[in-house]
Each structure stands twice: as structure tokens, then as C-alpha cells.
Design a protein around this motif. Structure first.
Motif, PDB file in Angstrom:
ATOM      1  N   VAL A  15       0.808  -1.221   0.000  1.00 34.38           N
ATOM      2  CA  VAL A  15       0.000   0.000   0.000  1.00 34.38           C
ATOM      3  C   VAL A  15       0.842   1.272   0.000  1.00 34.38           C
ATOM      4  CG1 VAL A  15      -1.972  -1.121   1.106  1.00 34.38           C
ATOM      5  CG2 VAL A  15      -0.285   0.061   2.520  1.00 34.38           C
ATOM      6  N   SER A  16       2.160   1.154   0.084  1.00 36.70           N
ATOM      7  CA  SER A  16       3.032   2.330   0.122  1.00 36.70           C
ATOM      8  C   SER A  16       3.414   2.786  -1.276  1.00 36.70           C
ATOM      9  CB  SER A  16       4.326   2.021   0.878  1.00 36.70           C
ATOM     10  OG  SER A  16       4.061   1.712   2.205  1.00 36.70           O
ATOM     11  N   PRO A  17       3.635   4.090  -1.446  1.00 37.72           N
ATOM     12  CA  PRO A  17       4.187   4.566  -2.714  1.00 37.72           C
ATOM     13  C   PRO A  17       5.596   4.004  -2.907  1.00 37.72           C
ATOM     14  CG  PRO A  17       3.398   6.400  -1.370  1.00 37.72           C
ATOM     15  CD  PRO A  17       3.334   5.172  -0.524  1.00 37.72           C
ATOM     16  N   MET A  18       5.980   3.801  -4.156  1.00 40.30           N
ATOM     17  CA  MET A  18       7.285   3.191  -4.448  1.00 40.30           C
ATOM     18  C   MET A  18       8.438   3.949  -3.804  1.00 40.30           C
ATOM     19  SD  MET A  18       7.213   1.718  -8.318  1.00 40.30           S
ATOM     20  CE  MET A  18       8.856   2.280  -8.541  1.00 40.30           C
ATOM     21  N   ARG A  19       8.362   5.265  -3.776  1.00 40.89           N
ATOM     22  CA  ARG A  19       9.477   6.060  -3.249  1.00 40.89           C
ATOM     23  C   ARG A  19       9.665   5.872  -1.743  1.00 40.89           C
ATOM     24  NH1 ARG A  19       7.299  10.596  -0.890  1.00 40.89           N
ATOM     25  NH2 ARG A  19       5.148  10.977  -1.468  1.00 40.89           N
ATOM     26  N   LEU A  20       8.666   5.282  -1.070  1.00 38.60           N
ATOM     27  CA  LEU A  20       8.744   5.089   0.380  1.00 38.60           C
ATOM     28  C   LEU A  20       8.936   3.637   0.807  1.00 38.60           C
ATOM     29  CD1 LEU A  20       5.882   7.477   1.552  1.00 38.60           C
ATOM     30  CD2 LEU A  20       8.333   7.927   1.504  1.00 38.60           C
ATOM     31  N   TYR A  21       9.075   2.700  -0.149  1.00 36.45           N
ATOM     32  CA  TYR A  21       9.194   1.282   0.205  1.00 36.45           C
ATOM     33  C   TYR A  21      10.255   1.039   1.267  1.00 36.45           C
ATOM     34  CZ  TYR A  21       6.394  -0.405  -3.783  1.00 36.45           C
ATOM     35  OH  TYR A  21       5.397  -0.690  -4.661  1.00 36.45           O
ATOM     36  N   GLY A  22      11.463   1.482   1.012  1.00 33.60           N
ATOM     37  CA  GLY A  22      12.575   1.220   1.930  1.00 33.60           C
ATOM     38  C   GLY A  22      12.365   1.839   3.293  1.00 33.60           C
ATOM     39  N   ARG A  23      11.936   3.092   3.310  1.00 34.00           N
ATOM     40  CA  ARG A  23      11.724   3.781   4.589  1.00 34.00           C
ATOM     41  C   ARG A  23      10.630   3.119   5.410  1.00 34.00           C
ATOM     42  NH1 ARG A  23      11.230   9.660   2.243  1.00 34.00           N
ATOM     43  NH2 ARG A  23      12.655   9.167   0.582  1.00 34.00           N
ATOM     44  N   GLU A  99     -11.424  -0.743  -9.022  1.00 31.21           N
ATOM     45  CA  GLU A  99     -11.359  -0.657  -7.556  1.00 31.21           C
ATOM     46  C   GLU A  99      -9.919  -0.495  -7.086  1.00 31.21           C
ATOM     47  OE1 GLU A  99     -12.894  -3.026  -3.579  1.00 31.21           O
ATOM     48  OE2 GLU A  99     -13.439  -3.787  -5.554  1.00 31.21           O
ATOM     49  N   ALA A 100      -8.991  -1.193  -7.744  1.00 29.54           N
ATOM     50  CA  ALA A 100      -7.570  -1.058  -7.408  1.00 29.54           C
ATOM     51  C   ALA A 100      -7.096   0.367  -7.663  1.00 29.54           C
ATOM     52  CB  ALA A 100      -6.742  -2.048  -8.226  1.00 29.54           C
ATOM     53  N   ALA A 101      -7.522   0.953  -8.766  1.00 29.82           N
ATOM     54  CA  ALA A 101      -7.146   2.337  -9.073  1.00 29.82           C
ATOM     55  C   ALA A 101      -7.707   3.292  -8.022  1.00 29.82           C
ATOM     56  CB  ALA A 101      -7.635   2.717 -10.465  1.00 29.82           C
ATOM     57  N   ARG A 102      -8.959   3.064  -7.577  1.00 29.98           N
ATOM     58  CA  ARG A 102      -9.549   3.918  -6.531  1.00 29.98           C
ATOM     59  C   ARG A 102      -8.770   3.820  -5.219  1.00 29.98           C
ATOM     60  NH1 ARG A 102     -14.565   2.348  -8.623  1.00 29.98           N
ATOM     61  NH2 ARG A 102     -14.780   0.716  -7.051  1.00 29.98           N
ATOM     62  N   VAL A 103      -8.389   2.591  -4.844  1.00 35.64           N
ATOM     63  CA  VAL A 103      -7.631   2.403  -3.600  1.00 35.64           C
ATOM     64  C   VAL A 103      -6.277   3.107  -3.709  1.00 35.64           C
ATOM     65  CG1 VAL A 103      -6.457   0.690  -2.161  1.00 35.64           C
ATOM     66  CG2 VAL A 103      -8.793   0.277  -2.912  1.00 35.64           C
ATOM     67  N   LEU A 104      -5.614   2.965  -4.837  1.00 32.45           N
ATOM     68  CA  LEU A 104      -4.319   3.625  -5.016  1.00 32.45           C
ATOM     69  C   LEU A 104      -4.454   5.143  -4.952  1.00 32.45           C
ATOM     70  CD1 LEU A 104      -2.642   1.420  -7.747  1.00 32.45           C
ATOM     71  CD2 LEU A 104      -1.737   1.909  -5.471  1.00 32.45           C
ATOM     72  N   GLU A 105      -5.518   5.698  -5.545  1.00 30.46           N
ATOM     73  CA  GLU A 105      -5.729   7.144  -5.487  1.00 30.46           C
ATOM     74  C   GLU A 105      -6.023   7.609  -4.067  1.00 30.46           C
ATOM     75  OE1 GLU A 105      -8.738   7.943  -8.384  1.00 30.46           O
ATOM     76  OE2 GLU A 105      -7.370   7.566 -10.057  1.00 30.46           O
ATOM     77  N   ARG A 106      -6.653   6.739  -3.278  1.00 24.64           N
ATOM     78  CA  ARG A 106      -6.928   7.071  -1.874  1.00 24.64           C
ATOM     79  C   ARG A 106      -5.643   7.073  -1.039  1.00 24.64           C
ATOM     80  NH1 ARG A 106     -10.805   3.182   1.426  1.00 24.64           N
ATOM     81  NH2 ARG A 106      -9.690   3.432   3.351  1.00 24.64           N
ATOM     82  N   LEU A 107      -4.692   6.211  -1.418  1.00 20.70           N
ATOM     83  CA  LEU A 107      -3.456   6.077  -0.655  1.00 20.70           C
ATOM     84  C   LEU A 107      -2.346   7.022  -1.123  1.00 20.70           C
ATOM     85  CD1 LEU A 107      -3.267   2.190  -0.513  1.00 20.70           C
ATOM     86  CD2 LEU A 107      -3.742   3.724   1.398  1.00 20.70           C
ATOM     87  N   GLN A 108      -2.370   7.397  -2.390  1.00 24.28           N
ATOM     88  CA  GLN A 108      -1.267   8.144  -2.973  1.00 24.28           C
ATOM     89  C   GLN A 108      -1.799   9.313  -3.795  1.00 24.28           C
ATOM     90  OE1 GLN A 108       0.943   5.265  -5.284  1.00 24.28           O
ATOM     91  NE2 GLN A 108       0.934   3.784  -3.632  1.00 24.28           N
ATOM     92  N   CYS A 109      -0.888  10.210  -4.186  1.00 21.73           N
ATOM     93  CA  CYS A 109      -1.289  11.289  -5.074  1.00 21.73           C
ATOM     94  C   CYS A 109      -1.526  10.698  -6.474  1.00 21.73           C
ATOM     95  CB  CYS A 109      -0.252  12.401  -5.089  1.00 21.73           C
ATOM     96  SG  CYS A 109       1.327  11.951  -5.805  1.00 21.73           S
ATOM     97  N   PRO A 110      -2.312  11.365  -7.324  1.00 22.62           N
ATOM     98  CA  PRO A 110      -2.707  10.785  -8.619  1.00 22.62           C
ATOM     99  C   PRO A 110      -1.544  10.337  -9.513  1.00 22.62           C
ATOM    100  CG  PRO A 110      -4.040  12.705  -8.142  1.00 22.62           C
ATOM    101  CD  PRO A 110      -2.982  12.637  -7.075  1.00 22.62           C
ATOM    102  N   SER A 111      -0.472  11.117  -9.596  1.00 21.05           N
ATOM    103  CA  SER A 111       0.634  10.715 -10.474  1.00 21.05           C
ATOM    104  C   SER A 111       1.330   9.458  -9.943  1.00 21.05           C
ATOM    105  CB  SER A 111       1.643  11.855 -10.625  1.00 21.05           C
ATOM    106  OG  SER A 111       2.220  12.159  -9.367  1.00 21.05           O
ATOM    107  N   GLU A 112       1.506   9.385  -8.643  1.00 22.78           N
ATOM    108  CA  GLU A 112       2.111   8.180  -8.050  1.00 22.78           C
ATOM    109  C   GLU A 112       1.183   6.980  -8.187  1.00 22.78           C
ATOM    110  OE1 GLU A 112       3.018   9.302  -4.039  1.00 22.78           O
ATOM    111  OE2 GLU A 112       5.100   9.737  -4.546  1.00 22.78           O
ATOM    112  N   ALA A 113      -0.119   7.219  -8.075  1.00 22.24           N
ATOM    113  CA  ALA A 113      -1.089   6.128  -8.177  1.00 22.24           C
ATOM    114  C   ALA A 113      -1.020   5.476  -9.552  1.00 22.24           C
ATOM    115  CB  ALA A 113      -2.497   6.645  -7.890  1.00 22.24           C
ATOM    116  N   GLU A 114      -0.900   6.293 -10.602  1.00 19.22           N
ATOM    117  CA  GLU A 114      -0.808   5.742 -11.961  1.00 19.22           C
ATOM    118  C   GLU A 114       0.469   4.920 -12.130  1.00 19.22           C
ATOM    119  OE1 GLU A 114      -1.284   8.761 -14.942  1.00 19.22           O
ATOM    120  OE2 GLU A 114      -3.039   9.592 -13.910  1.00 19.22           O
ATOM    121  N   ASP A 115       1.588   5.467 -11.650  1.00 15.87           N
ATOM    122  CA  ASP A 115       2.860   4.739 -11.745  1.00 15.87           C
ATOM    123  C   ASP A 115       2.800   3.430 -10.951  1.00 15.87           C
ATOM    124  OD1 ASP A 115       3.891   6.752 -13.308  1.00 15.87           O
ATOM    125  OD2 ASP A 115       4.994   7.716 -11.669  1.00 15.87           O
TER     126      ASP A 115
END
Length: 173
Positions: A15-23, A99-115
């Protein structure tokens, strides 16, 4: 404890954005280890059961047993109240792309959600390709893999024998 320290990092990763995986993974490990450290100090502060007071010993052991259960209950309540959705990866694997796209948009900003959506789809495609290869257990014992196989199984065995949680809790006794 052991199951939570395995499942929670996987859930956080999904559920984390890619840029935050490690942290996010590092924070999870630090908090888990910190929790064990605090648990050790709590067990030190409890009365010493060596005074031959059976009632006191039973009460101390109940507290040591119940404390992790209380923490697990808090985690469970958070899971069913705040985190009431499946991970985007699970939804994409099932074919629920919107539904997956909606969940990603809820968790991340739109550009990160698409990536993230595209990366998850690529990961699932890769995993399905790997699953279709039909790898056999015998491949682990081929000459090029035997040393890695022995190291992996040996390390897993040694880690199970070490029992650090029991040492942390009962070392003060």
C-alpha cells in the motif's frame, strides 16, 4: 508476534508509494525491535517470582502473556476499522482494476497512483510468467544452487533455535 512481523511489512509494501518502500520497511523493523526492547524492560520491572510466592509468579506470567495479546488486539482493531480494503495488488490479481485504481488514489497522489498501478501490473505479469515455468524442488540441489540452499536452510534453522523473544522476556528472571 512472528506472523505479524511477516504480514505487516508485506501489507505496508503493497500500500506504500514506491518512493517510500525502503523507509516504510525500515520503520516497521525499528518499531518491532523497539517493541521487543520495551517488552524486555517491562518484564524487568515486574516482581521477581523467585520469592516462592506462587500467586505472584502466576500473576507475573499472566501479565507477560497478556501484554502481546493486547497489542495484537489493537492491531486487529486498526485493521478492521481503518484499513478496510484489500491491497491494490490483490485487487488487480482478481481483475478488479477500477477498484484497485480507486484504492491507489486514496493512498497516494494521482501521479504516483498511476505509476504504482502500472508497476503492480508488471510485477503480477512477471510473477505469473515465473509461476508458469513449473520449477521443481530438485533445482535447489543443482551444483550452482547447493551452497545457497544450504545457507538459506541453515540460517532459517539457526534463527528458529535462537528464540530471541523467550530470551528477551525471561532473561531478567
Amino acid at each position: 508476534g512472528g506472523l505479524a512481523t511477516t504480514i505487516i511489512p508485506i501489507y505496508i509494501h503493497e500500500v506504500s508509494p514506491m518512493r517510500l518502500y525502503g523507509r516504510m520497511g525500515s520503520i516497521t523493523q525499528i518499531l518491532t525491535t523497539g517493541g521487543q526492547f520495551i517488552y524486555f524492560w517491562i518484564s524487568l520491572s515486574l516482581p521477581d517470582p523467585a520469592r516462592n510466592d506462587t500467586r505472584l509468579e502466576n500473576q507475573t506470567l499472566r501479565v507477560l502473556f497478556a501484554l502481546p495479546g493486547c497489542i495484537a488486539l489493537v492491531q486487529l482493531l486498526n485493521l478492521v476499522t481503518w484499513l478496510q480494503f484489500e491491497t491494490p495488488k490483490q485487487l488487480i490479481e482478481r481483475g478488479s482494476l477500477q477498484e484497485a485504481a480507486r484504492v491507489l488514489e486514496r493512498l497516494q497522489c494521482p501521479s504516483e497512483a498511476e505509476d504504482s498501478f502500472e508497476n503492480i501490473r508488471r510485477e503480477i505479469d512477471y510473477l505469473q510468467l515465473q509461476r508458469s515455468r513449473n520449477v521443481k524442488w530438485q533445482e535447489l540441489f543443482r551444483p550452482q544452487w547447493i551452497s545457497a540452499t544450504i545457507a538459506a536452510f541453515g540460517l532459517a534453522t539457526i534463527l528458529q533455535w535462537c528464540g530471541i523473544n523467550a530470551i528477551m522476556v525471561y532473561a531478567s528472571r
